[in-house]
Design an enzyme around this catalytic site. Structure first.
Site, PDB file in Angstrom:
ATOM      1  CE1 TYR A 265      -3.565   2.716   0.738  1.00 30.98           C
ATOM      2  CE2 TYR A 265      -1.920   3.517   2.300  1.00 30.98           C
ATOM      3  CZ  TYR A 265      -3.085   3.710   1.575  1.00 30.98           C
ATOM      4  OH  TYR A 265      -3.743   4.900   1.687  1.00 30.98           O
ATOM      5  CG  ASP A 300      -9.512  -1.771   0.545  1.00 29.35           C
ATOM      6  OD1 ASP A 300      -9.735  -0.563   0.708  1.00 29.35           O
ATOM      7  OD2 ASP A 300      -8.698  -2.403   1.245  1.00 29.35           O
ATOM      8  CE  LYS A 372     -10.684  -3.258   7.009  1.00 28.22           C
ATOM      9  NZ  LYS A 372      -9.644  -2.222   7.035  1.00 28.22           N
TER      10      LYS A 372
END
Length: 523
Positions: A265, A300, A372
């Site tokens: 990320y 995500d 998640k």
């Protein structure tokens, strides 16, 4: 058993084998380097805290002076504890203050002096590791005493006003309304700070600063709520950015329960140097493993910049890599909150069935991980009625596929900062769907060779194709080349660029870091 999607076990094994092939050169690279934040985290484990009058942490002050005197290729521990053993100061704090004042010169000890320094450093850092161990034991005892969340998925709600003293009553209210996990998101831009702010903070931008004192205050408040509600309320923050190892260490010391900690990320979305990120994330995950912290990964985010249908296989690829990196660092399946999201454009035909296929694929590839599940954000338009319906569909997919951690979606997502009333309505949405659907995932079985099964197997096949292409990249660490080419999230990040590169050091002969040794299991 092949499961609901009839995934071929040999194909699944091939995918994991390829992830290991792609990931292992990164692990070797991480083991060959240290970073300034890893070294500062070691000082924090040994008990150095606080900041000077200007707000600069003492760990930064001490690390900067040692770096100027000896470099960091051998680690901080030898020169720092050599100075203490020589009597330059009676403790770390005094040594840091003297170093900042220019009254201490550091050296690399040799022979008996080096042996004494290693012994003293190991003793000091081991005390910090024992405190992390004690906090893990305290969590287990509290869960046994007050009880745990009564069902899965855990309901995960974001709270962050910028003011920790305002966050606390909002977090407690959210827990009373049904939230099982409270995430205090960080102030915008903190990931780019090369220091951890000190003390309780009352100002932030779209979030609250991650500090040790803020961690302590929120954990204490949620402990009160846990006793009140008869179930343990978990606390989440973010171990990412330039201070990832330090924040992970503070989380272990203050008994946080979950940490956002994705392997890529920071590289992709904050332009932090790839090598620094991979070195920092391995150390951070070793701390999380020791502390019993569940990590949340960030797949995500890829779908906020890339198409959620075309790029679905990049999510699965990243999940497999995150799993490999996490397990190599010592995390267990129950600690792997691997991320994925409900981000397909609602205008795409069969979008709900596609979301089901992707979510069920993640569930069956990682059957023992909590996962998640992230709500829609990219295609929220400001139409709160449409947004509320989308969130309901998102919650239904979570129920149908047995997700472990469900982040509450807001109908005002990506439009305004949610009001408390928005959170209350969102929690009502979650409660209705989960109460009505119950354990619907037990009954939901897609048609053999139907749309959902075919789509899931297609994504897995594309994942294997991508991993094979990455493995064939030139160089000693082909994943770095793939990241530089924009493979994930359409972001191109070269290995020799990005923020924080000057804080990366290749280990020299004789390198010593007692925290690394203790976390690796070295006596």
């Amino acid at each position: 058993m092949r499961g609901k999607l009839d995934l071929d076990p040999a194909v699944v094994r091939q995918a994991r084998s390829l992830a290991r092939k792609v990931g292992s050169p990164i692990v070797r690279l991480a083991k060959q380097h240290t970073t300034v934040s890893v070294e500062r985290a070691t000082l924090r484990m040994a008990g150095l805290a606080g900041a000077d009058a200007e707000g600069t942490p003492w760990v930064n002050r001490l690390a900067d002076v040692v770096r100027a005197d000896t470099g960091l290729e051998h680690g901080l521990a030898l020169p720092v504890w050599d100075a203490l053993v020589r009597g330059e100061a009676e403790d770390l704090l005094t040594l840091a203050q003297k170093a900042a004042a220019g009254s201490v010169t550091f050296r690399l000890p040799e022979g008996r002096d080096a042996t004494r320094s290693r012994t003293a450093a190991t003793r000091a850092v081991r005390a910090g590791v024992r405190r992390i161990d004690a906090q893990r034991t305290a969590r287990d005892r509290m869960i046994k005493r007050v009880g745990d969340a009564p069902r899965t998925p855990w309901i995960y709600l974001i709270v962050a006003t910028g003011d920790i003293h305002e966050d606390i009553p909002q977090a407690q209210a959210a827990a009373r309304a049904g939230a099982d996990v409270i995430a205090v998101i960080r102030s915008t831009g903190q990931s780019l700070l090369d220091y951890v702010p000190e003390g309780a903070t009352r100002e932030g931008f779209a979030g609250t600063y991650a500090t040790q004192e803020n961690f302590r205050l929120m954990r204490a408040a949620l402990d009160d709520s846990s006793r009140e509600l008869g179930r343990y309320v978990r606390l989440t923050n973010y171990a990412s950015g330039l201070c990832m190892p330090e924040i992970a260490t503070l989380a272990g010391l203050e008994r946080l329960d979950m940490m956002l900690n994705d392997s890529m990320y920071g590289i992709l979305f904050r332009d932090i140097n790839p090598i620094r990120t991979f070195v920092d994330q391995r150390f951070s995950r070793q701390v999380h493993a020791r502390a019993g912290i569940v990590i949340n990964t960030g797949e995500d985010n890829y779908l906020t910049t890339a198409d959620a249908v075309e790029a679905a296989h990049t999510v699965t690829t990243s999940q497999l890599l995150n799993e490999y990196f996490a397990k190599e660092a010592g995390l267990e399946d129950w600690q792997l909150g691997l991320g994925h999201a409900f981000e397909i454009d609602p205008e795409v035909p069969q979008s709900f069935r596609l979301e089901l296929a992707h979510a069920l694929l993640a569930r069956e590839l990682f059957p023992h991980a909590p996962l998640k599940w992230m709500p829609p954000t990219r295609h929220m338009t400001g139409d709160v009625f449409r947004g509320y319906l989308l969130d309901g569909f998102f919650n239904l997919v979570g129920a149908l596929t047995g997700q472990g951690i469900l982040l509450v979606g807001m109908m005002t997502e990506a439009v305004v900062t949610p009001w408390l009333s928005d959170r209350d309505l969102a929690l009502q949405n979650v409660r209705y769907v989960l109460d009505a659907a119950g354990d619907l995932h037990e009954d939901f079985v897609p048609a053999p060779d139907g749309f959902i099964v075919r789509r899931a197997n297609q994504v897995l096949a594309e994942t294997i194709g991508l991993l094979e292409r990455i493995a064939d990249e030139p160089g000693k660490a082909p994943l770095l080349e793939a990241i530089a080419d924009g493979t994930f999230g359409l972001m191109k990040r070269p290995a020799d660029g990005g923020r924080g590169l000057d804080g990366v050091f290749r280990k020299a002969e004789g390198f010593f870091n007692p925290a690394m040794d203790l976390l690796d299991g070295t006596p």
